[in-house]
Enzyme design. Sequence first.
Site, PDB file in Angstrom:
ATOM      1  N   SER A 203       7.880 -13.964 -22.725  1.00  0.00           N
ATOM      2  CA  SER A 203       8.519 -14.391 -21.326  1.00  0.00           C
ATOM      3  C   SER A 203       8.372 -15.511 -20.649  1.00  0.00           C
ATOM      4  O   SER A 203       9.238 -16.038 -20.068  1.00  0.00           O
ATOM      5  CB  SER A 203       8.564 -13.099 -20.277  1.00  0.00           C
ATOM      6  OG  SER A 203       8.733 -11.871 -20.999  1.00  0.00           O
ATOM      7  N   HIS A 256       6.307 -15.334 -15.591  1.00  0.00           N
ATOM      8  CA  HIS A 256       7.567 -15.710 -15.590  1.00  0.00           C
ATOM      9  C   HIS A 256       7.813 -16.892 -14.619  1.00  0.00           C
ATOM     10  O   HIS A 256       8.724 -18.023 -14.909  1.00  0.00           O
ATOM     11  CB  HIS A 256       8.695 -14.622 -14.973  1.00  0.00           C
ATOM     12  CG  HIS A 256       8.637 -13.287 -15.943  1.00  0.00           C
ATOM     13  ND1 HIS A 256       9.381 -12.288 -15.746  1.00  0.00           N
ATOM     14  CD2 HIS A 256       8.372 -13.074 -17.233  1.00  0.00           C
ATOM     15  CE1 HIS A 256       9.239 -11.555 -16.610  1.00  0.00           C
ATOM     16  NE2 HIS A 256       8.620 -11.896 -17.814  1.00  0.00           N
TER      17      HIS A 256
END
EC number: 3.4.21.105
Length: 282
Positions: A203, A256
């Site tokens: 991610s 993220h």
Amino acid sequence: MIRVIAISNPRLAQAFIDYMATHQVHLTMRPSHDGQHVELWLEDDTKLTLVQQELEQFTRDPLNERYQAASWQSGDVNHPLKYHNNLNWQYLSRQAGPLTLTILLLNIVVYLWMQFAGDYQVMSWLAWPNDSQHMELWRWVTHGLLHFSLLHIIFNLMWWWYLGGQTEKHLGTGKLFVIMIVSAVFSGWGQSLFSGSHFGGLSGVVYALIGYVWLTGERAPERGIGVPRGLMAFSLFWLIVGYFDAFGLSIANAAHFSGLIIGLLMALWDNRHTFKNNNRHF
């Protein structure tokens, strides 16, 4: 290849392609990232000046009969548009370079390994380094190969193929490799400040690519990469959802956010000339 222009009317775009073919100039039509336009790409950059001169006349009078005549000369004014959007395996593999496909396959192999050997066993080899493992340099990036659910890996690999594929195809394997390594290290470090070494997933790299590809597409669309603004908005929404834990999901929020920041910074640096050029117009 050089991106020449984006046009909202595919038929007019095809007419210009046919007209330039009468000048021995080959243009290729592709769907744009926003789905609202088609893009014309020039294969031979030595003919760019000629194309720009003809394009200036075309934009002033796109319905001129010479463009229609060129379509007749090519054989059929009603021939199908010359770009492909069939989603088959051949198409999917063509849109991804060797690094994109290699990382995709490695993620699948590691996920299957985790199903047979167990998460703990695989993490003991690939997870982010703890205090005694900092010299095991592979760990600084291999945490990106760890996925803990089928949804987790599918979501990340879809984004990886979409973003990594276009980056590698248009900017080269080296550029994708640098983005991947830098963002894996930076996002992993950011997440480790909150959860130690107990995390994994691609991610952070994906969010770095989202930031990089989106900003590059906005500032330098001629480089051939971009993210539709709707997808960018969805990505930011998902980032916010993670921070508020809206769905009770265990999300590596710091990875993220760190990945997105490093991707935007790398795009700012790589496209710094476009900002300088724009500033001269004020």
